[in-house]
Design a protein around this motif. Structure first.
Motif, PDB file in Angstrom:
ATOM      1  N   GLN A 189       3.688  -7.497  10.400  1.00 41.46           N
ATOM      2  CA  GLN A 189       3.452  -8.610  11.294  1.00 41.46           C
ATOM      3  C   GLN A 189       2.360  -9.495  10.713  1.00 41.46           C
ATOM      4  OE1 GLN A 189       5.238  -8.868  14.071  1.00 41.46           O
ATOM      5  NE2 GLN A 189       4.239 -10.558  15.141  1.00 41.46           N
ATOM      6  N   VAL A 190       2.648 -10.797  10.598  1.00 41.71           N
ATOM      7  CA  VAL A 190       1.687 -11.764  10.071  1.00 41.71           C
ATOM      8  C   VAL A 190       1.269 -12.695  11.200  1.00 41.71           C
ATOM      9  CG1 VAL A 190       1.372 -13.705   8.502  1.00 41.71           C
ATOM     10  CG2 VAL A 190       2.575 -11.654   7.721  1.00 41.71           C
ATOM     11  N   GLN A 191      -0.007 -12.982  11.264  1.00 41.64           N
ATOM     12  CA  GLN A 191      -0.532 -13.923  12.252  1.00 41.64           C
ATOM     13  C   GLN A 191      -1.395 -14.972  11.573  1.00 41.64           C
ATOM     14  OE1 GLN A 191      -2.561 -11.428  15.213  1.00 41.64           O
ATOM     15  NE2 GLN A 191      -1.065 -12.144  16.700  1.00 41.64           N
ATOM     16  N   LEU A 192      -1.323 -16.195  12.087  1.00 35.42           N
ATOM     17  CA  LEU A 192      -2.238 -17.263  11.703  1.00 35.42           C
ATOM     18  C   LEU A 192      -3.043 -17.606  12.945  1.00 35.42           C
ATOM     19  CD1 LEU A 192      -0.013 -19.714   9.591  1.00 35.42           C
ATOM     20  CD2 LEU A 192      -1.459 -17.845   8.799  1.00 35.42           C
ATOM     21  N   VAL A 193      -4.358 -17.526  12.840  1.00 37.02           N
ATOM     22  CA  VAL A 193      -5.227 -17.797  13.986  1.00 37.02           C
ATOM     23  C   VAL A 193      -6.150 -18.954  13.647  1.00 37.02           C
ATOM     24  CG1 VAL A 193      -6.970 -16.885  15.537  1.00 37.02           C
ATOM     25  CG2 VAL A 193      -5.124 -15.396  14.725  1.00 37.02           C
ATOM     26  N   GLU A 194      -6.029 -20.031  14.436  1.00 37.22           N
ATOM     27  CA  GLU A 194      -6.835 -21.226  14.229  1.00 37.22           C
ATOM     28  C   GLU A 194      -8.064 -21.197  15.116  1.00 37.22           C
ATOM     29  OE1 GLU A 194      -2.625 -23.566  13.865  1.00 37.22           O
ATOM     30  OE2 GLU A 194      -3.544 -22.696  15.645  1.00 37.22           O
ATOM     31  N   SER A 195      -9.100 -21.905  14.681  1.00 35.25           N
ATOM     32  CA  SER A 195     -10.308 -22.082  15.482  1.00 35.25           C
ATOM     33  C   SER A 195     -11.004 -23.356  15.057  1.00 35.25           C
ATOM     34  CB  SER A 195     -11.245 -20.877  15.317  1.00 35.25           C
ATOM     35  OG  SER A 195     -11.647 -20.739  13.970  1.00 35.25           O
TER      36      SER A 195
ATOM     37  N   ARG B 173     -14.755 -28.991  12.036  1.00 30.76           N
ATOM     38  CA  ARG B 173     -14.181 -28.190  10.958  1.00 30.76           C
ATOM     39  C   ARG B 173     -13.231 -27.165  11.560  1.00 30.76           C
ATOM     40  NH1 ARG B 173     -16.558 -23.523   7.054  1.00 30.76           N
ATOM     41  NH2 ARG B 173     -15.495 -24.096   5.110  1.00 30.76           N
ATOM     42  N   LEU B 174     -11.969 -27.263  11.189  1.00 32.05           N
ATOM     43  CA  LEU B 174     -10.966 -26.314  11.646  1.00 32.05           C
ATOM     44  C   LEU B 174     -10.805 -25.197  10.624  1.00 32.05           C
ATOM     45  CD1 LEU B 174      -8.154 -28.728  12.922  1.00 32.05           C
ATOM     46  CD2 LEU B 174     -10.196 -27.909  14.120  1.00 32.05           C
ATOM     47  N   SER B 175     -10.542 -23.995  11.119  1.00 29.43           N
ATOM     48  CA  SER B 175     -10.268 -22.836  10.268  1.00 29.43           C
ATOM     49  C   SER B 175      -8.961 -22.204  10.696  1.00 29.43           C
ATOM     50  CB  SER B 175     -11.384 -21.803  10.380  1.00 29.43           C
ATOM     51  OG  SER B 175     -12.626 -22.326  10.000  1.00 29.43           O
ATOM     52  N   CYS B 176      -8.270 -21.609   9.743  1.00 31.32           N
ATOM     53  CA  CYS B 176      -7.029 -20.897  10.037  1.00 31.32           C
ATOM     54  C   CYS B 176      -6.979 -19.675   9.126  1.00 31.32           C
ATOM     55  CB  CYS B 176      -5.821 -21.782   9.808  1.00 31.32           C
ATOM     56  SG  CYS B 176      -4.234 -20.934   9.943  1.00 31.32           S
ATOM     57  N   ALA B 177      -7.017 -18.499   9.741  1.00 30.22           N
ATOM     58  CA  ALA B 177      -7.035 -17.259   8.983  1.00 30.22           C
ATOM     59  C   ALA B 177      -5.709 -16.525   9.142  1.00 30.22           C
ATOM     60  CB  ALA B 177      -8.176 -16.372   9.461  1.00 30.22           C
ATOM     61  N   ALA B 178      -5.146 -16.122   8.019  1.00 24.81           N
ATOM     62  CA  ALA B 178      -3.905 -15.339   8.015  1.00 24.81           C
ATOM     63  C   ALA B 178      -4.240 -13.860   7.891  1.00 24.81           C
ATOM     64  CB  ALA B 178      -3.014 -15.770   6.864  1.00 24.81           C
ATOM     65  N   SER B 179      -3.520 -13.048   8.661  1.00 22.70           N
ATOM     66  CA  SER B 179      -3.741 -11.609   8.603  1.00 22.70           C
ATOM     67  C   SER B 179      -2.415 -10.881   8.725  1.00 22.70           C
ATOM     68  CB  SER B 179      -4.694 -11.177   9.719  1.00 22.70           C
ATOM     69  OG  SER B 179      -4.124 -11.445  10.984  1.00 22.70           O
ATOM     70  N   GLY B 180      -2.406  -9.622   8.302  1.00 21.57           N
ATOM     71  CA  GLY B 180      -1.195  -8.819   8.370  1.00 21.57           C
ATOM     72  C   GLY B 180      -0.809  -8.304   6.999  1.00 21.57           C
ATOM     73  N   SER B 181       0.456  -7.925   6.889  1.00 19.62           N
ATOM     74  CA  SER B 181       0.965  -7.348   5.644  1.00 19.62           C
ATOM     75  C   SER B 181       1.380  -8.460   4.675  1.00 19.62           C
ATOM     76  CB  SER B 181       2.147  -6.421   5.946  1.00 19.62           C
ATOM     77  OG  SER B 181       1.752  -5.374   6.820  1.00 19.62           O
ATOM     78  N   ILE B 182       0.380  -9.045   4.031  1.00 19.85           N
ATOM     79  CA  ILE B 182       0.566 -10.222   3.174  1.00 19.85           C
ATOM     80  C   ILE B 182       0.531  -9.816   1.710  1.00 19.85           C
ATOM     81  CG2 ILE B 182      -0.449 -12.417   2.473  1.00 19.85           C
ATOM     82  CD1 ILE B 182      -1.577 -12.620   5.362  1.00 19.85           C
ATOM     83  N   PHE B 183       1.566 -10.206   0.965  1.00 22.17           N
ATOM     84  CA  PHE B 183       1.555  -9.990  -0.470  1.00 22.17           C
ATOM     85  C   PHE B 183       0.815 -11.149  -1.148  1.00 22.17           C
ATOM     86  CE2 PHE B 183       3.775  -6.462   0.478  1.00 22.17           C
ATOM     87  CZ  PHE B 183       4.942  -6.137  -0.206  1.00 22.17           C
ATOM     88  N   SER B 184       1.179 -12.378  -0.789  1.00 29.51           N
ATOM     89  CA  SER B 184       0.523 -13.548  -1.351  1.00 29.51           C
ATOM     90  C   SER B 184       0.806 -14.750  -0.453  1.00 29.51           C
ATOM     91  CB  SER B 184       1.016 -13.840  -2.775  1.00 29.51           C
ATOM     92  OG  SER B 184       2.396 -14.156  -2.768  1.00 29.51           O
ATOM     93  N   ILE B 185      -0.005 -15.797  -0.630  1.00 29.56           N
ATOM     94  CA  ILE B 185       0.164 -17.042   0.109  1.00 29.56           C
ATOM     95  C   ILE B 185       0.258 -18.175  -0.893  1.00 29.56           C
ATOM     96  CG2 ILE B 185      -0.771 -18.601   1.850  1.00 29.56           C
ATOM     97  CD1 ILE B 185      -2.309 -16.268   3.035  1.00 29.56           C
ATOM     98  N   SER B 186       1.303 -18.974  -0.780  1.00 27.14           N
ATOM     99  CA  SER B 186       1.401 -20.132  -1.666  1.00 27.14           C
ATOM    100  C   SER B 186       0.830 -21.356  -0.943  1.00 27.14           C
ATOM    101  CB  SER B 186       2.840 -20.346  -2.139  1.00 27.14           C
ATOM    102  OG  SER B 186       3.734 -20.369  -1.040  1.00 27.14           O
TER     103      SER B 186
END
Length: 119
Positions: A1-7, A19-32
Motif C-alpha cells: 500500500q502506497v500513500q501520498l500525504v500532503e501538508s 511551503r507545501l510538502s508531500c511525502a510518499a510511504s509504503g512498499s516503494i521500489f523507486s519514484i520517477s
C-alpha cells in the motif's frame, strides 16, 4: 500500500508565502516523476509544476518565477515553495507521483491540501 500525504496548506495574505510538502510511504521500489497540480472551484485540475528523478523541472506559465518545486529522494518527499502568492492561486493543491511497486509503475495522488489567498 502506497500513500501520498500532503501538508502545509492554509490561509495567507496576497504577497505571502507557503511551503507545501508531500511525502510518499509504503512498499516503494523507486519514484520517477513527481508533480503538483491544483484545482480551483468549478475548474479543471491543472499542472502547476513537475520534477523528474534527476531534478529537471517544469512550471506552468502562471507560476514561473514565484513557485519552486524540489524533492528529497532519500525522504521520498516533494516540496512546493510558493512566494508572492496571489488570490488566483487559491485552490486545492494535489501532489502526484509515478511510483514503481512490486506490481509495476503506478500513478498515485495525494488527498489534497487547501491553499487560500485572501486579504
Amino acid at each position: 500500500q502506497v500513500q501520498l500525504v500532503e501538508s502545509g496548506g492554509g490561509l495567507v495574505q496576497p504577497g505571502g508565502s507557503l511551503r507545501l510538502s508531500c511525502a510518499a510511504s509504503g512498499s516503494i521500489f523507486s519514484i520517477s516523476a513527481m508533480a503538483w497540480y491544483r484545482q480551483a472551484p468549478g475548474k479543471q485540475r491543472d499542472l502547476v509544476a513537475s520534477i523528474s528523478s534527476g531534478g529537471g523541472t517544469n512550471y506552468a506559465d502562471s507560476v514561473k518565477g514565484r513557485f519552486t518545486i524540489s524533492r528529497d529522494n532519500a525522504q521520498n518527499t516533494v516540496y512546493l515553495q510558493m512566494n508572492s502568492l496571489k488570490p488566483e492561486d487559491t485552490a486545492v493543491y494535489y501532489c502526484r507521483a509515478d511510483i514503481t511497486v512490486a506490481r509495476g509503475v503506478h500513478n498515485y495522488w495525494g488527498q489534497g491540501t487547501q491553499v487560500s489567498v485572501s486579504p
